[in-house]
Structures are given as C-alpha cells and as structure tokens.
Design an enzyme around this catalytic site. Structure first.
Site, PDB file in Angstrom:
ATOM      1  N   ASP A  66      17.437  72.844  66.596  1.00 36.65           N
ATOM      2  CA  ASP A  66      16.732  71.988  67.550  1.00 36.65           C
ATOM      3  C   ASP A  66      15.512  72.653  68.186  1.00 36.65           C
ATOM      4  O   ASP A  66      14.777  72.014  68.911  1.00 36.65           O
ATOM      5  CB  ASP A  66      17.683  71.498  68.647  1.00 36.65           C
ATOM      6  N   TYR A 117      10.426  81.931  69.515  1.00 32.95           N
ATOM      7  CA  TYR A 117      11.272  83.103  69.293  1.00 32.95           C
ATOM      8  C   TYR A 117      10.506  84.293  68.716  1.00 32.95           C
ATOM      9  O   TYR A 117      11.011  85.412  68.723  1.00 32.95           O
ATOM     10  CB  TYR A 117      12.445  82.745  68.373  1.00 32.95           C
TER      11      TYR A 117
END
Length: 441
Positions: A170, A264
């Site tokens: 997600d 990330y």
C-alpha cells in the site's frame, strides 16, 4: 450476482476493523456472502472479532461472519485470502528496531537488519497459509500485503512458484494519494503511472493524466521544495515520524531529479541521518503500541460492552481500497492496472530476470500480465541489484538454515557499515528470535 467469501488472515490485527469497514463500503463492487477471521492468537483475535461481529450484524446482516484459529474452518469455502500477518507482533518489531540501533545502524520494520529479522519470521507462516489455502480452497487467490513484502515475495517465488498468490503493497498507494493532492486531482485513479523498483525501493518515472498530459513537472517542482508534505493543516493527524519521512523526500529526490522516489529510499540513501534522528529507547513500535494498539482495542471493548457499533470510532482504512480493486479485477476481469510485486522475467530488460520487482501489471480473472519497463538507469540498477541480492540471501539462509548466508545478507545491506557490525547485529538478532527463526548453522 455472484457473491464472494473472504478470509482475513491476521484477524487480531489493529488494521482488521478498518479493512472490514472498507469491504462494507465497497460491497457493490465486490459483493460478499461471508467474511471470516483467522489468527493463531485466539485471545487477541476474539476482542477484534466480537466487535466486528456486532458491526457486521448492524450494517450488513446478510454477510455470514465467523472467526477461528482452526485452519480447516478458516480456509474452507473461500474465494480470497487477504493476508496481513505480523509474526511476533509488535513486541518483536520493537526488538527489530532497537537491536540495530545499539550499533548505530537504523532500526526499521522492513528495511535493513530489522526487515531481515522480520522476513526470517514471516516466510514460514506465509508458506503455511498458502498450503492451507491450496488444501481447503484450491481455486482461491491469496492477496498478500504482509510485510516485509519483498522477502516474502522472493520466498514464495522460490518455494511456491505455482501458487495463486499476488503480493502487493500500500505504500505507493499512499504516496500517489499525496501526489494527487499536490496536483489538485480528486483521486490517484486519475493518474496513469510508470513505476519500477523493488518493494519499498522504487521510483516513478512517468505520471500522466488520462488525456496523456505530463504531470511530472508540477510534481517535481513541489517535491524539490517540500518533499511529499502537502496541506499540513488537513493532515494534522499524521504522526511526526511520518511527517519527517515525507519531508526528507526532498533530499532523496535531489539524488536523482529525473524520477520521483518511494519514501523508504531515505533509509538506504541517508541511513546516518535516520540513526541521528532515532531514539534508541523509543521507536516506531513504541509509538504504535501506545497509540494505535491501545485505541483500537479500547474501541473494540467499548463496542462489546455496549452491544452496539452505533457511533463506533473505528476508522475505515481508505488506503486499503487497493485490496478491493485487486479482488474486483480478479473476480470480474476488469483488467485494472496496479503495481504488483512480480518476478521480473525481462520486464526490466537490464535486470536479473529472477528478481521480484514492483511494476505496473494488468489484472484479470486469470491473474496478471506484466507491463514492459525497458531499460533502467545505472544508478537505480546498481542500488536494486544490491538490495535484490540481500533479499535472495535472506531466503537462502531460511531455506538452508545458514548463518553464513544471513551474515552475508546483513553485510550486503546498504544500511550496515561493515561485516563486523553485521555479525554483532546478527548474533543479537538470533538470541532475540529463538523459536521464530529456523536454527542457523
């Protein structure tokens, strides 16, 4: 119209009530006849399940509901297994985050040593659930959004290559929602994206509207100044740790302004920054346990005590609509375009064909078709080769019970400064994960 049966694996998760509300909100797209919960922690699941039972009875009494710790009951007569499990729960996540920080290495749920530790715990449980599904409902599909998705996906490729499992995440969805907000669009569905990378390790190379207009210049202008921070007033509920991550994207973007990055990547490109801004005594796991964990279980107990879910404070997991998009695409052959984690197989021409990459795919009743990405730049290729090798070594270590392979995986991670530090972290992680990991020799 055909109606579908779903089992949510990870029935005791704090995300499960939001998933149930989301499924109810979209049941005109994915009509349901049955929802089941499955978890190996009966006590934890019971609190969430009893609250959801009341909620379903009041909002959708036509949908059968049950919960169980028995795999046969859970996986019999289901069309979709929606898997979001956390082996070791938040207590082990806390160790994943804090152990590396002892050595000035970042502690994070899916990145670096913490992600490797979590992956070593998750592989066996996911394989076990695939086997249950294939035994009791051989025509079902597993929609897996359990972390760490990259390592889990590599394990399923190696060990269950013919299984009907689709691995999905997600995080790009959440970022694309922010992009849509930056652009003033109503929804991310108005954008057609090109994206490539590994899970939690990728880049958008092209974003257009449905008429083909290039949206990248406007997005880049915003990201260069603010990262993915947008409308802070409207996002007051966003936790500080996430606000910092969205802001740091500005620096990640500067490393390659031809693309837009996944959040990330900050952990791999700026690990020293992350360590400096980490509290080794209070990590993200503590934040979640003290807030989300307490709140969701308090709401569940309140519903059970009152015997009604009227005015209940559970929040719909709007992010999770991608799960319905995926199930709907399979059930109704919609040919939806979504980012999936799949075996490369030449989709990225100049990259390992056996690596599990995250790219756009077209989804229908027979599964997915990969889109062609072509060649990728040297910078991304080099980073991806290093990280894909880490993921493959972790799976090798799990399969063979190999201390050496896992030491190599940690040594190769861009977040770890040396082989000696990798070995110290590994020895501590082995102690912490006794009973969860295979024994390493």
């Amino acid at each position: 119209m055909e109606k579908y049966s779903v089992v949510i694996a990870g029935g005791g998760s704090t995300f499960t009530p939001g998933i149930v509300l989301m499924l109810l909100n979209h049941r005109q797209r994915l009509p349901l006849r049955q929802i089941k919960f499955y978890d190996n922690d009966a006590e934890r699941q019971e609190t969430i399940a009893k609250a959801c039972e009341i909620l379903l009875r009041e909002k959708a009494p036509e949908i059968a509901f049950s919960y169980t710790t028995d795999p046969e009951k859970a996986f019999t007569d289901v069309d979709f297994v929606m898997a979001h499990i956390r082996v070791g729960k938040y207590a082990m996540r806390e160790k994943d985050e804090k152990i590396p920080l002892r050595y000035n290495v970042l502690g994070q749920e899916t990145c670096g040593p913490g992600g490797i530790a979590y992956g070593m715990r998750s592989i066996g449980a996911i394989l076990e659930m695939i086997d249950f599904m294939e035994k009791y409902s051989p025509n079902a599909w597993m929609l897996n959004y359990s972390n760490p998705a990259a390592i889990v996906a590599e394990a399923t490729r190696r060990l269950r290559p013919n299984s009907k499992i689709i691995n999905i995440c997600d995080m790009p969805v959440g970022i694309e929602e922010r992009m849509a907000e930056i652009l003033g669009l109503k929804s991310r569905q108005e954008m057609i994206v090109k994206y490539y990378g590994l899970n939690h390790f990728g880049w958008w190379s092209d974003i257009r509207d449905r008429k083909g207009h290039d949206l990248m210049p406007k997005l880049k202008e915003h990201v260069a100044k603010y990262g993915y921070v947008v409308n802070p007033e409207a996002h007051r509920e966003t936790e500080q740790s996430w606000n910092d991550t969205f802001a740091k994207v500005k620096d990640v973007y500067a490393v390659d302004p031809d693309t837009l990055p996944n959040t990330y990547l900050k952990y791999y490109l700026f690990p020293d920054y992350v360590v400096r801004h980490s509290d080794p005594t209070y990590t993200r796991a503590n934040e979640v346990m003290e807030h989300r964990e307490k709140n969701v279980f308090a709401i569940a107990r309140e519903i059970i005590e009152k015997g009604t879910a009227e005015h209940c404070r559970f929040e719909t997991d709007a992010h999770a609509t991608y799960i319905v998009d995926l199930a709907e695409a399979i059930a109704f052959n919609t040919k939806a375009r979504m980012l999936l984690i799949v075996e490369n197989g030449g989709a990225i021409e100049n990259f390992d064909p056996t690596a599990m990459v995250e790219i756009p795919c077209i989804i229908g009743s027979s599964g997915y078709e990969k889109t062609c990405i072509g060649q990728i730049p040297q910078f991304q290729k080099g980073l991806m080769e290093q990280q894909a090798a880490v993921e493959k070594l972790v799976v090798e270590a799990w399969i063979h019970g190999s201390y050496q392979k896992l030491w190599q995986a940690l040594t190769l991670s861009k977040t770890v400064p040396s082989a000696s530090v990798a070995r110290q972290i590994l020895d501590d992680l082995i102690d912490a994960n006794r009973g969860y990991w295979p024994e390493l020799k």
